[in-house]
Design a protein around this motif. Structure first.
Motif, mmCIF file in Angstrom:
data_model
loop_
_atom_site.group_PDB
_atom_site.id
_atom_site.type_symbol
_atom_site.label_atom_id
_atom_site.label_comp_id
_atom_site.label_asym_id
_atom_site.label_seq_id
_atom_site.Cartn_x
_atom_site.Cartn_y
_atom_site.Cartn_z
ATOM 1 N N GLY A 154 2.866 -13.595 -3.400
ATOM 2 C CA GLY A 154 1.721 -13.335 -4.268
ATOM 3 C C GLY A 154 0.404 -13.593 -3.563
ATOM 4 O O GLY A 154 -0.557 -12.827 -3.706
ATOM 5 N N HIS A 155 0.347 -14.672 -2.783
ATOM 6 C CA HIS A 155 -0.878 -14.957 -2.033
ATOM 7 C C HIS A 155 -1.071 -13.965 -0.881
ATOM 8 O O HIS A 155 -2.214 -13.620 -0.546
ATOM 9 C CB HIS A 155 -0.862 -16.392 -1.528
ATOM 10 N N LEU A 156 0.011 -13.507 -0.288
ATOM 11 C CA LEU A 156 -0.103 -12.440 0.709
ATOM 12 C C LEU A 156 -0.730 -11.200 0.074
ATOM 13 O O LEU A 156 -1.627 -10.570 0.657
ATOM 14 C CB LEU A 156 1.277 -12.102 1.270
ATOM 15 N N PHE A 157 -0.288 -10.857 -1.123
ATOM 16 C CA PHE A 157 -0.811 -9.669 -1.794
ATOM 17 C C PHE A 157 -2.307 -9.824 -2.090
ATOM 18 O O PHE A 157 -3.081 -8.867 -1.940
ATOM 19 C CB PHE A 157 -0.041 -9.413 -3.092
ATOM 20 N N GLN A 158 -2.729 -11.014 -2.495
ATOM 21 C CA GLN A 158 -4.149 -11.213 -2.769
ATOM 22 C C GLN A 158 -4.976 -11.150 -1.487
ATOM 23 O O GLN A 158 -6.120 -10.667 -1.508
ATOM 24 C CB GLN A 158 -4.363 -12.542 -3.486
ATOM 25 N N ALA A 159 -4.415 -11.599 -0.374
ATOM 26 C CA ALA A 159 -5.118 -11.461 0.907
ATOM 27 C C ALA A 159 -5.292 -9.989 1.262
ATOM 28 O O ALA A 159 -6.353 -9.563 1.732
ATOM 29 C CB ALA A 159 -4.351 -12.197 2.004
ATOM 30 N N ALA A 160 -4.242 -9.214 1.015
ATOM 31 C CA ALA A 160 -4.328 -7.781 1.307
ATOM 32 C C ALA A 160 -5.342 -7.092 0.405
ATOM 33 O O ALA A 160 -6.060 -6.182 0.841
ATOM 34 C CB ALA A 160 -2.948 -7.143 1.143
ATOM 35 N N VAL A 161 -5.428 -7.519 -0.858
ATOM 36 C CA VAL A 161 -6.434 -6.969 -1.766
ATOM 37 C C VAL A 161 -7.833 -7.208 -1.205
ATOM 38 O O VAL A 161 -8.693 -6.314 -1.210
ATOM 39 C CB VAL A 161 -6.295 -7.589 -3.169
ATOM 40 N N ALA A 162 -8.064 -8.431 -0.726
ATOM 41 C CA ALA A 162 -9.379 -8.739 -0.148
ATOM 42 C C ALA A 162 -9.684 -7.819 1.028
ATOM 43 O O ALA A 162 -10.829 -7.371 1.210
ATOM 44 C CB ALA A 162 -9.427 -10.204 0.293
ATOM 45 N N ARG A 163 -8.680 -7.530 1.832
ATOM 46 C CA ARG A 163 -8.886 -6.645 2.973
ATOM 47 C C ARG A 163 -9.135 -5.203 2.530
ATOM 48 O O ARG A 163 -10.038 -4.528 3.045
ATOM 49 C CB ARG A 163 -7.668 -6.710 3.901
ATOM 50 N N VAL A 164 -8.365 -4.724 1.549
ATOM 51 C CA VAL A 164 -8.562 -3.367 1.033
ATOM 52 C C VAL A 164 -9.981 -3.202 0.489
ATOM 53 O O VAL A 164 -10.658 -2.201 0.741
ATOM 54 C CB VAL A 164 -7.539 -3.050 -0.075
ATOM 55 N N ARG A 165 -10.434 -4.225 -0.245
ATOM 56 C CA ARG A 165 -11.704 -4.102 -0.942
ATOM 57 C C ARG A 165 -12.912 -4.275 -0.010
ATOM 58 O O ARG A 165 -14.010 -3.837 -0.352
ATOM 59 C CB ARG A 165 -11.760 -5.137 -2.071
ATOM 60 N N THR A 166 -12.719 -4.923 1.123
ATOM 61 C CA THR A 166 -13.845 -5.148 2.028
ATOM 62 C C THR A 166 -13.804 -4.279 3.276
ATOM 63 O O THR A 166 -14.849 -3.917 3.808
ATOM 64 C CB THR A 166 -13.912 -6.625 2.451
ATOM 65 N N ARG A 167 -12.601 -3.962 3.747
ATOM 66 C CA ARG A 167 -12.448 -3.126 4.949
ATOM 67 C C ARG A 167 -11.276 -2.172 4.742
ATOM 68 O O ARG A 167 -10.224 -2.313 5.366
ATOM 69 C CB ARG A 167 -12.214 -3.985 6.198
ATOM 70 N N PRO A 168 -11.411 -1.177 3.857
ATOM 71 C CA PRO A 168 -10.278 -0.305 3.530
ATOM 72 C C PRO A 168 -9.762 0.517 4.697
ATOM 73 O O PRO A 168 -8.619 0.978 4.664
ATOM 74 C CB PRO A 168 -10.843 0.596 2.425
ATOM 75 N N ASP A 169 -10.581 0.704 5.733
ATOM 76 C CA ASP A 169 -10.144 1.496 6.884
ATOM 77 C C ASP A 169 -9.687 0.633 8.050
ATOM 78 O O ASP A 169 -9.494 1.127 9.162
ATOM 79 C CB ASP A 169 -11.267 2.429 7.351
ATOM 80 N N ALA A 170 -9.478 -0.672 7.811
ATOM 81 C CA ALA A 170 -9.078 -1.574 8.891
ATOM 82 C C ALA A 170 -7.685 -1.210 9.410
ATOM 83 O O ALA A 170 -6.816 -0.781 8.653
ATOM 84 C CB ALA A 170 -9.097 -3.019 8.413
ATOM 85 N N ASP A 171 -7.486 -1.386 10.710
ATOM 86 C CA ASP A 171 -6.207 -1.038 11.328
ATOM 87 C C ASP A 171 -5.440 -2.271 11.804
ATOM 88 O O ASP A 171 -4.586 -2.185 12.684
ATOM 89 C CB ASP A 171 -6.430 -0.090 12.509
#
Length: 618
Positions: A154-171
């Motif tokens: 669940g915490h992994l998923f919230q970390a990924a949400v933060a990444r999607v919302r701030t850097r959606p094109d990150a590789d």
């Protein structure tokens, strides 16, 4: 490369429907004042401190051992240690967004380096955990009561949400790591699969928001399955009962939050997400009723929750002993998560009131001024002076009587870090016709309404030291500006265009065709006030607390010159030379003196002391 919706606000919670839309990082920018100082310390000191301890404790190294096939030998930390890395990654992702750091920044490089270590430990089918599933370790999903596998994800998923919302094109790969893990959870625990739940709620809120962020409805549906399975008694009974992990009563049938306070709030936040996304008005109504009763009867004056040490849990109604307050920092953050979702769903100011109280008196209390030591639990009455923590040691979670640099269970430091890094996204919201200001901090608000109107204004305030809030319109536009008037702010005044009017607790709205340079001034009365407890709270009957604005004040022995246990109220608090002083009688000497009070969030910053919030009246 997978592309995601870049129009969603850079915020931890973005419902697809609801009364209000959150304004994210970039739309709201805190620039100065109380919270800006804490964000600055968080970004410059706390994040580095946390990463250093994750390395030195070996919790990050667990992923390296997993990738090299050396586990279980050498694994360090508790069964949930993986989650602290994920919370740290979430905090860094929000901090990158808050600073708008570029790809070459040291912060971005640190983020990518840790993601690479996590990626190397993920199994081909998406499974990711350093404590289960390998030769010599217990089987996957074999200890749903205490194993925390789903909690960590669940915490992994919230970390990924933060990444999607701030850097959606990150590789860097974090988003796909989370997607693969979420797909595995759906296969394992979906319809026709395992019927279990995690003993520590968190996967529900993580899955729901990841589903929103990635446009994956099945993740939301899996979150809904987990919510509905609570209360079926699938987890083993324990000495504290199944209510400890909210498996005693179905979520929609509960009367109040109960059991472990962090678990209860995380589950309620996830259930709120599910209710909104599935149009389940009955579930949302139940959660609102539970919030009402919990706030009225099971929440401390500080906004803290949890009065039992042994199980870190809520007590019964009105069971709120000051000296035994557990009031875990993480429970306060979970309460904010729950309240924020209800605010977005309903628009009701009461939820923002509790958020403010909890931010100032729980979350702000935890970290030391340098951002490198923390309170895990937050007592309201320290009977004996604390013992300074060894800066190189690891403390037991609740035994630290002063702020400690790290804990055997260190959920609170990264939880505080992710909250401060994303705090801009909890300040304001928008609807079809305007913007709502829920928390007061100097900063900028810039957003676009659905019909294309641009709303832009600046906020100037020294809140909470001063109750004056000055809003200056930065661009011509016709819209409605709504400001929260806290429940304690009787006598608030609103001045628009030179004309003043009273503003009753709740909200005050101004609609007009604003011109650039127009000023709206809100004056909140922050004079000290005396608050008596509900008479049904036995533990503090016959006592009062002094508050000033949103801050609870405390009496410390370093100011009294004696043990605070000897203090009895001898008069009304007054404000003098920038301090609130309280006349108190020393029972031992029968002498009366005026003693300065400190904001509760600042207590124990001058060394060990005794402290109390509730002062006897006789």
């Amino acid at each position: 490369m997978t592309m995601y919706d870049t129009t969603a606000p850079a915020a931890p919670v973005v419902p697809t429907r609801g009364r209000l839309r959150p304004l994210g990082l970039g739309e709201v920018t805190i620039t100065d004042g109380f919270w800006a100082r804490r964000q600055r310390v968080n970004g410059e000191a706390t994040l580095e401190h946390i990463e250093s301890r994750l390395e030195s404790e070996g919790w990050l190294g667990n992923f390296d051992l997993a990738a090299s096939g050396k586990l279980p030998a050498g694994r360090r930390g508790r069964e949930f240690a993986d989650s602290e890395i994920y919370k740290y990654l979430e905090a860094v992702a929000w901090e990158i967004g808050r600073r708008d750091a570029d790809a070459s920044s040291p912060l971005e490089q640190r983020f990518r380096a840790i993601v690479a270590r996590v990626a190397a430990a993920q199994e081909p089918d998406g499974y990711l955990n350093t404590n289960f599933g390998r030769p010599g370790q217990r089987e996957r999903w074999s200890d749903l009561e205490w194993g925390h596998e789903l909690y960590c994800l669940g915490h992994l998923f919230q970390a990924a949400v933060a990444r999607v919302r701030t850097r959606p094109d990150a590789d860097d790969g974090l988003i796909e790591i989370a997607r693969r893990a979420a797909e595995l959870v759906c296969r394992e625990f979906g319809i026709g699969g395992r019927e279990g739940i995690c003993g520590h709620a968190e996967v529900e809120v993580g899955l729901a928001e990841l589903g929103r962020a990635l446009g994956e409805r099945r993740f939301v549906e899996q979150a809904a399955l987990f919510v509905e399975r609570h209360g079926r008694g699938s987890l083993r009974d324990i000495e504290w009962g199944r209510k400890y992990y909210q498996d005693d009563t179905p979520v929609r049938d509960a009367d109040a939050l109960r059991g472990h306070a962090v678990r209860a709030n995380y589950l309620s936040a996830g259930a709120s997400d599910v209710a909104v996304e599935t149009d389940d008005d009955a579930l949302l109504s139940s959660l609102r009723r539970q919030w009402d009763r919990t706030v009225e009867r099971r929440t401390y004056i500080t906004g803290g929750q949890g009065s039992h040490h042994q199980d870190e849990a809520f007590g019964d109604d009105w069971e709120l002993p000051a000296d035994r307050a557990y009031s875990e920092t993480c429970a306060g953050i979970g309460s904010i998560m729950f309240s924020w979702r209800l605010l977005l769903a309903t628009g009701e100011a009461a939820y923002a009131d509790l958020i403010e109280r909890t931010l100032f008196n729980v979350v702000a209390t935890s970290p030391a001024p340098d951002g490198k030591a923390f309170y895990y639990a937050n007592t309201l009455h320290q009977r004996v002076p604390g013992i300074p923590a060894d800066p190189s040691a690891t403390s037991s979670r609740a035994s630290s009587s002063l702020r400690a640099p790290w804990f055997e269970v260190s959920c609170c430091p990264p939880n505080v870090a992710r909250t401060f890094a994303s705090l801009d996204a909890y300040v304001a919201t928008a609807d079809d016709d305007g913007v709502q200001l829920h928390q007061y901090a100097t900063g900028r608000v810039r957003t676009v309404l659905p019909d294309g109107r641009v709303v832009a204004f600046d906020v100037q305030t020294d809140y909470p030291a001063d109750g004056r809030v000055r809003i200056t319109i930065a661009q011509d536009a016709e819209f409605t500006l709504t400001m929260r008037i806290p429940t304690w702010a009787d006598g608030a005044r609103l001045v628009v265009g030179g004309a003043g009017e009273d503003a009753a607790p709740g909200t005050a709205s101004v609609r007009r065709a604003f011109r650039a340079g127009d000023v709206i001034e809100l004056a909140l009365p922050v004079a000290p006030r005396v608050t008596a407890p509900d008479p049904r709270v036995d533990a503090v009957r016959g006592c009062v607390v002094v508050e000033r604005g949103p801050e609870v004040l405390a009496l410390e022995s370093v100011d009294l010159g004696a043990d605070v246990g000897d203090a009895v109220l001898a008069g009304e608090p007054v404000e003098r030379d920038g301090s609130v002083v309280l006349p108190v009688r020393n029972r031992s000497t029968d002498s009366v003196s005026e003693v300065p009070l400190v904001a509760y969030h600042d207590w124990a910053q001058r060394g060990p002391s005794t402290m109390r919030v509730w002062v006897p009246t006789s």
